[in-house]
Design a protein around this motif. Structure first.
Motif, PDB file in Angstrom:
ATOM      1  N   THR A  64      -2.075  13.718   0.358  1.00  0.00           N
ATOM      2  CA  THR A  64      -2.524  12.336   0.167  1.00  0.00           C
ATOM      3  C   THR A  64      -2.327  11.911  -1.279  1.00  0.00           C
ATOM      4  O   THR A  64      -1.879  10.794  -1.562  1.00  0.00           O
ATOM      5  N   GLN A  65      -2.644  12.802  -2.190  1.00  0.00           N
ATOM      6  CA  GLN A  65      -2.492  12.489  -3.607  1.00  0.00           C
ATOM      7  C   GLN A  65      -1.023  12.272  -3.978  1.00  0.00           C
ATOM      8  O   GLN A  65      -0.684  11.342  -4.713  1.00  0.00           O
ATOM      9  N   ARG A  66      -0.149  13.099  -3.452  1.00  0.00           N
ATOM     10  CA  ARG A  66       1.279  12.974  -3.771  1.00  0.00           C
ATOM     11  C   ARG A  66       1.860  11.672  -3.239  1.00  0.00           C
ATOM     12  O   ARG A  66       2.606  10.977  -3.941  1.00  0.00           O
ATOM     13  N   PHE A  67       1.529  11.340  -1.978  1.00  0.00           N
ATOM     14  CA  PHE A  67       2.041  10.096  -1.409  1.00  0.00           C
ATOM     15  C   PHE A  67       1.501   8.880  -2.160  1.00  0.00           C
ATOM     16  O   PHE A  67       2.228   7.910  -2.388  1.00  0.00           O
ATOM     17  N   SER A  68       0.237   8.950  -2.557  1.00  0.00           N
ATOM     18  CA  SER A  68      -0.348   7.840  -3.311  1.00  0.00           C
ATOM     19  C   SER A  68       0.317   7.703  -4.673  1.00  0.00           C
ATOM     20  O   SER A  68       0.592   6.585  -5.133  1.00  0.00           O
TER      21      SER A  68
END
Length: 675
Positions: free
Chosen positions: A268-272
């Motif tokens: 989630t952090q990477r996509f954000s």
């Protein structure tokens, strides 16, 4: 023994259509047999699917329930899935979903879900045009149907071709509706399908126009890791589309990304981070800055995940570019610059590339504040370390960044170290030497990129202007590294090399080193080029080299006279040092014959008559012509008997009184004597 093709056929054929009780018992028997994993593959092979399709047509809820249970059990085995589909099992299950019996509906939904999970079956569903049967389930209030539809759409949307077909049959609405479901399982699968569809760049415009961003904004409020992961992935794809970017900013969806970027789920952090990176390159920088994006990026640069840190660096690079000037100020004020300088030292090539790019974008331009901030934050050492990196892109970013720091007006000034040492100031040159800056420059001479080599040679030429540095340059074999570039480099490299040797040849103590390394031939090759700048530098160097009596004869032997004469025969600018070099070579009597043969006398006569040169040089040219002529006469062969050793016919012709050959020789002798 029961699971046998003949036994099953006999059982089914022996039952009259009107005898539902017997058919019910057969359906129950098959359902019970399908519960055992060992029987599932064999049952499909002996034709059980055909029997089940026949039984499912019976208007009996109990029979239909057993048929749906049997097909669901058989479909759970991956080896059976494609076979069941080809034998009509998918259509049978679709018809069973219309049953009024809830247990039958549940088993039918489970069976469809199993079949749709198979990649080959998914392709067949799309190619056969029966996607609508799955979409119909999404509108059914039964939760099992919604879960089946969501799971099936999640599987079907994995294929790029299937994504387009879903949009063509208006499947986006069903996906949106399922994503807004209150059931967490339906929501997870639906948002997964949503994210899959947004991966296609061709469909992003349509998704944005039909309200996809609004749906993501609502679904993003769900406190579930898998849902948040799907939302962030969908936004990371849509954020690359200009229409979607506008909606993400206007509807405030980017605030969700700022929250997701601090998620404990790494995906989630990477996509954000990727979505924020795309948005920072858009025209909405001011809104993002005011919304607190820089603090989020600062957090990501310090987070121990390389992909997130890389995206954060790229986002800061995008933020620093553009018309919104306050972004650079905010990046500096909020402390992101120091994080970038730290990442420039991070032992990861990709992160160093991105950090170098971000710093480069920050100092690019005429604004003085970012440049001053980099200097005050001790940003030069990390950039100098990048110059020694093995990766050409890291070196490229560092050079341009240092170039921007060195030249306050120009945006890109080539090699930054060259800008630092350029000029008459001795302090920068000494600092580069004391800071062990020569070794990286010498390493750059072995680089494959011609521009890197050109900058390095220019820098070494500027360093050579300092008396404290020049001896170290020679000792570190700079001459040996530059000479090969004279023969193989571009014209810019040749010019830079010419300047280097021109400055080096001024000092006679380095002549031996130049000669031993093959520098004499290199300088002569530069003089032979039809480039005025190369000729200027090379003739300057030759003038000093020719002043050394140890190399006067050698220079002539390896062909120094011809390019000098050629330059003087044209209207080239470097005539002064060309004439001076030729005069110095003529100081040695051993060179006179070669100079005369190469046309040196005519060249010196033109030099003496040229008003552009100074009077002293003209006077020296006149004296040298006289010396050449006198030496030529003295070096004529003297023999007691003219014609000795020649052929009979030639000797007889020469001995004749008034011979044309004899008269011609006399005229030549008189002309030289008069001169």
């Amino acid at each position: 023994t029961i699971v046998d093709k003949a036994s099953l056929d006999v059982i089914v054929q022996s039952i009259p259509c009107e005898v539902d009780d017997l058919r019910c018992q057969v359906a129950g028997l098959l359902a019970n047999l399908s519960e055992d994993l060992k029987n599932q593959i064999r049952m499909v092979e002996v034709g059980t699917v055909r029997i089940l399709i026949a039984l499912a047509k019976t208007k009996n809820d109990e029979i239909q329930q057993d048929c749906s249970r049997t097909l669901a059990n058989l479909s759970s085995n991956e080896e059976n899935q494609l076979k069941i589909y080809r034998k009509g099992g998918f259509s049978c299950l679709s018809s069973l979903t219309k049953s009024t019996e809830k247990v039958c509906q549940r088993y039918a939904a489970i069976g469809l879900r199993f079949l749709a999970s198979n990649p080959e079956v998914r392709n067949c569903i799309v190619s056969d045009g029966i996607v609508s049967s799955i979409l119909d389930l999404s509108g059914n209030p039964l939760l099992d149907y919604q879960r089946t539809a969501a799971a099936s759409l999640a599987s079907i949307s994995l294929n790029d071709y299937n994504k387009k077909d879903l949009v063509r049959v208006c499947g986006l609405k069903e996906i949106f509706d399922l994503a807004l479901s209150s059931d967490i399982q339906v929501k997870r699968d639906a948002i997964f399908a949503f994210a899959n569809v947004t991966d296609s760049a061709e469909l992003q415009e349509d998704i944005a126009e039909v309200g996809g961003v609004t749906v993501l904004n609502k679904v993003g409020q769900t406190d579930d890791v898998r849902v948040q992961r799907g939302v962030s992935r969908a936004l990371s794809s849509l954020s690359g589309n200009s229409t979607a970017q506008k909606l993400i900013i206007e509807e405030g969806v980017f605030h969700i990304l700022l929250v997701f970027s601090r998620s404990l789920d790494i995906a989630t952090q990477r996509f954000s981070a990727l979505a924020i990176c795309n948005l920072c390159s858009s025209a909405y920088k001011q809104t993002l800055v005011e919304g607190g994006v820089i603090q989020t990026l600062l957090f990501l640069t310090r987070f121990p995940d390389r992909d997130s840190a890389r995206c954060a660096c790229l986002a800061l690079a995008g933020m620093a570019l553009g018309d919104y000037k306050q972004s650079k100020t905010r990046i500096i004020d909020e402390g992101a610059l120091r994080s970038l300088l730290e990442l420039a030292r991070f032992p990861d090539q990709e992160i160093q590339r991105c950090a170098g790019l971000a710093i480069n974008c920050l100092v690019l331009g005429t604004e003085q504040e970012p440049k001053t901030a980099v200097m005050n934050a001790e940003g030069i050492p990390p950039l100098l370390l990048l110059l020694q990196h093995k990766d050409s892109e890291c070196i490229h970013h560092a050079i341009y960044c240092l170039g921007s720091l060195s030249e306050k007006i120009q945006r890109c000034a080539g090699l930054a170290i060259n800008c630092l040492v350029l000029g008459t100031e001795q302090e920068p040159k000494t600092a580069v030497m004391n800071g062990e800056g020569i070794s990286p420059l010498l390493l750059r001479l072995q680089h494959k990129n011609s521009e890197c080599i050109h900058h390095a040679i220019c820098c070494l030429g500027s360093l050579r202007e300092s008396d404290e540095v020049k001896a170290n340059l020679v000792e570190m074999k700079s001459i040996e590294l530059i000479i090969p570039q004279i023969h193989t480099g571009s014209i810019e490299i040749k010019r830079a090399a010419g300047y280097f040797f021109a400055k080096l040849a001024e000092s006679s103590e380095f002549h031996d080193r130049i000669a031993s390394a093959g520098g004499l031939e290199g300088v002569i090759s530069l003089a032979s080029l039809a480039d005025t700048e190369c000729q200027d530098y090379s003739t300057f160097a030759l003038a000093f080299l020719a002043s050394n009596r140890e190399y006067q004869v050698k220079l002539v032997k390896i062909g120094a006279v011809r390019p000098l004469v050629s330059i003087m025969a044209t209207n080239s600018e470097p005539k002064h040092y060309t004439g001076l070099a030729l005069l110095k070579l003529a100081d040695n009597f051993e060179n006179h014959i070669t100079i005369a043969k190469e046309g040196g006398i005519e060249a010196l006569l033109r030099l003496g008559r040229n008003r552009v040169t100074d009077e002293e040089l003209q006077y020296k040219a006149a004296l040298t012509v006289g010396q050449l002529a006198s030496n030529a006469v003295n070096m004529l062969p003297k023999q007691k008997k003219f014609g000795a050793g020649i052929g009979y016919a030639s000797q007889n012709m020469y001995s004749k009184k008034g011979s044309p050959t004899k008269r011609s020789n006399q005229v030549t002798h008189n002309t030289i004597s008069d001169a």
